[in-house]
Design an enzyme around this catalytic site. Structure first.
Site, PDB file in Angstrom:
ATOM      1  N   LYS A   1     -21.239  78.742 -48.499  1.00  0.00           N
ATOM      2  CA  LYS A   1     -21.885  77.986 -47.433  1.00  0.00           C
ATOM      3  C   LYS A   1     -21.520  78.617 -46.087  1.00  0.00           C
ATOM      4  O   LYS A   1     -20.373  79.048 -45.903  1.00  0.00           O
ATOM      5  CB  LYS A   1     -21.421  76.522 -47.493  1.00  0.00           C
ATOM      6  CG  LYS A   1     -22.161  75.586 -46.543  1.00  0.00           C
ATOM      7  CD  LYS A   1     -21.733  74.139 -46.760  1.00  0.00           C
ATOM      8  CE  LYS A   1     -22.466  73.159 -45.856  1.00  0.00           C
ATOM      9  NZ  LYS A   1     -22.070  71.761 -46.101  1.00  0.00           N
TER      10      LYS A   1
ATOM     11  N   SER B   1     -25.753  68.427 -46.777  1.00  0.00           N
ATOM     12  CA  SER B   1     -25.986  69.587 -45.943  1.00  0.00           C
ATOM     13  C   SER B   1     -25.851  70.924 -46.675  1.00  0.00           C
ATOM     14  O   SER B   1     -26.323  71.932 -46.174  1.00  0.00           O
ATOM     15  CB  SER B   1     -25.025  69.579 -44.755  1.00  0.00           C
ATOM     16  OG  SER B   1     -23.686  69.734 -45.186  1.00  0.00           O
TER      17      SER B   1
ATOM     18  N   SER C   1     -22.324  65.898 -48.863  1.00  0.00           N
ATOM     19  CA  SER C   1     -23.010  67.180 -48.673  1.00  0.00           C
ATOM     20  C   SER C   1     -22.894  68.187 -49.815  1.00  0.00           C
ATOM     21  O   SER C   1     -23.579  69.204 -49.792  1.00  0.00           O
ATOM     22  CB  SER C   1     -22.530  67.845 -47.384  1.00  0.00           C
ATOM     23  OG  SER C   1     -23.112  67.218 -46.272  1.00  0.00           O
TER      24      SER C   1
END
Lengths: 98, 486
Positions: B79, B154, B178
């Site tokens: 990420k 997210s 997330s």
């Protein structure tokens, strides 16, 4: 809970955030709506409840103050938007006296 | 079978026995990225040269016959809020568009030491603020199961990349769901570890009392192998716990005899999507057949979790994001007449609308005269939510719920209404507030072919118990074998 445009301006200044007229309108509406929703928490009596800031049972964590290697200045400064020698360069802070 | 579709443990076997090489595998993944990226845009940055160099090094290690870590030579995605030395780390924000970290996050260093191959950085909601990956400054990510829908957020890029075989496994971060919510939307396995289980050194901070790094993987075994590599105390993160790390892969067992599973009625609410409800109830029946005993548990403060979260998380964010001032790194607005104007314009240009909204909300909640009414109040309710879980876990070993109230929603469906978007996190947020671990895994599909997520929560530091139950359920079902047609 209603957040006025003036309050939005005040909070934006505290947050060091320049906001356009459009943003002021939008924030006033959206934040008022969110704060109204958050007001739900007042349904609960928490007068006898201790606040939780952190879920782990942690107290201060100390270590000996020993000299260790740190990042080389060139690496640290590599991302600086503006610099001079080994310093971060910023716009003028102190007013000059006439 | 196409090697990009295989799991870490399957590929480890092939690599160890010299049936394939990391270079060949990495090349296939890079090709796969080329073919699916125009449709899903899971990555902010792909690093082919660095990946091939790491693959080469992994192959040399594997050739030497020395004992290899299960992750040696495996292409992993990170990420884009995890600092990678020499590789752009943007948090999907304009303010960090050109930020190249001078150091690696601890999880990155640990994966590196295990010999993993980093394939690229994945797209996310800006600063991890969002539930749909629509808040990225670099364009949205689409769900591989239906590109007109969101991948969740997210960590939407990580989940979409794993689902589309555009990496073998990935890391995400989870502040209010997330990792788990995008894992549910994309039909993959995601684990949010206990607060303190994984070092967050080098994770760009959003809400420090809630943030946690964890794996997004193709199946439960891979999830356990990733956990083995990233868990454990780190002197660079004082909130990382000094608690021994078990071999999570050894916890995997098909039998659930004696396991006590709690079903909280607060997570089976009116107006819930009937297909989600049906799939989760069916999953509970499967667990019962495997030997688990189920019972009702009560989490009476669940309905206050979102309100609590949006005070605590935004307050912490407003403080953490104060560092983006245009001085040491990141974007700086030019020209400006003085320092104050530089701060204000830099932040106006650099942050997107959702990040600004949360900074505003958090600043307000912490401002003079409102601190007790909002921030302290939310901290008190946090205590109540946490004690709900403490009580429930006196009676049961695990709690099982849906991960999200619906399957993936349409792109654009909730962007105009921030509160509606926040409410989609209703089933994941309490876990972060209480600091406990929880996993999401596929437990069915809607008629339209969208994955449905099952959430399994456990006691603090009981990731083993969660993985055990998840593995048993996975081995008894076929959901994890379905692939999106992309």
């Amino acid at each position: 809970m209603k957040l006025s445009k003036e309050e939005v301006e005040h909070v934006a200044k505290l947050a060091r955030l320049a906001v356009s007229e459009e943003e002021k309108e939008a924030f006033s509406r959206q934040l008022s709506e969110i704060l109204t929703y958050v007001g739900k928490l007042n349904e609960l009596d928490t007068s006898k409840v201790e606040p939780t800031s952190h879920v782990l049972d942690l107290s201060n964590i100390f270590r000996d103050d020993v000299v260790r290697e740190s990042l080389p200045p060139a690496d640290v400064l590599a991302n600086a938007p503006d610099r001079e020698n080994n310093h971060f360069r910023v716009p003028k802070i102190i007013e000059e006296r006439e | 079978m196409d090697p990009t579709q295989l799991t870490i443990h399957e590929l480890h076997g092939q690599l160890k026995n010299h049936k394939t090489t990391s270079r060949a595998l990495t090349r296939l993944i890079l090709d796969r990225i080329k073919s699916v990226e125009p449709k899903i845009h899971a990555y902010t940055t792909v690093t082919p040269e660095a990946a091939m160099a790491q693959a080469e090094a992994a192959d040399q290690w594997l050739q030497s016959g020395r004992p290899a870590h299960p992750l040696t030579g495996i292409p992993i995605a990170l990420k884009d809020n995890l600092c990678t030395q020499g590789i752009r780390t943007t948090c999907s924000s304009k303010i960090l568009e050109n930020f190249i970290p001078p150091y690696n996050a601890t999880v990155v260093r640990r994966l590196n030491e295990a010999g993993a191959v980093f394939i690229g950085k994945t797209n996310m909601d800006e600063f991890a603020m969002g539930s749909s990956t629509e808040n990225s400054a670099f364009g949205l990510t689409a769900n591989p199961w239906d590109v007109s829908r969101i991948p969740g957020g997210s960590s939407g890029g990580s989940a979409a990349a794993v689902a589309a075989d555009a990496c073998i496994s990935a890391l995400g971060s989870d502040t209010g769901g997330s990792i788990r919510q995008p894992a549910a939307m994309c039909g993959v396995v995601g684990l949010k570890p206990t607060y303190g289980r994984v070092s967050r050194y080098g994770l760009v901070a959003f809400a420090s009392s809630l943030d946690q790094i964890g794996p997004i993987a193709k199946n439960v075994t891979d999830c356990a192998l990733m956990m083995n590599a990233i868990s454990g105390h780190d002197s660079y993160d004082s909130t990382s716990a000094e608690i021994p790390v078990p071999d999570f892969a050894r916890a995997l067992d098909r039998n659930l005899t004696g396991m006590r599973i709690g079903i909280p009625k607060e997570y089976f609410i009116d107006g819930m999507d009937s297909e989600v409800l049906h799939a989760v109830k069916e999953a509970i029946r499967v667990m019962e057949k495997l030997g688990a005993k189920t019972q009702d548990v009560f989490l009476p403060h669940t309905e206050y979790a979102i309100a609590t979260y949006y005070i605590l998380a935004t307050a912490e964010a407003s403080s953490n994001l104060a560092r983006y001032d245009g001085v040491k790194y990141g974007h700086r607005a030019k020209p400006t007449k003085d320092l104050l104007e530089m701060y204000m314009k830099t932040r106006q240009d650099g942050f997107g609308p959702e990040v600004k909204r949360r900074i505003m909300l958090g600043t307000y909640a912490l401002s003079s005269g409102y601190y007790d009414a909002y921030y302290r109040k939310a901290q008190c309710v946090r205590t109540l939510i946490k004690s709900d879980f403490d009580e429930a876990f006196k009676q049961v070993d695990l709690i099982v719920t849906p991960t999200a109230p619906t399957a993936a929603f349409k792109i654009g469906e909730k962007t105009q209404d921030p509160l509606q978007m926040y409410l989609s996190d209703i089933f994941t947020i309490s876990v972060n507030i209480a600091g406990i671990p929880a996993l999401s895994m596929p437990c069915g599909f809607t008629k339209a072919g969208l994955p449905i997520g099952l959430q399994i929560m456990g006691r603090p530091f009981a990731e083993e118990t969660i993985l055990h139950a998840a593995y048993a359920f996975e081995q008894a079902t076929e959901w994890h074998k379905r692939k999106p047609n992309i």
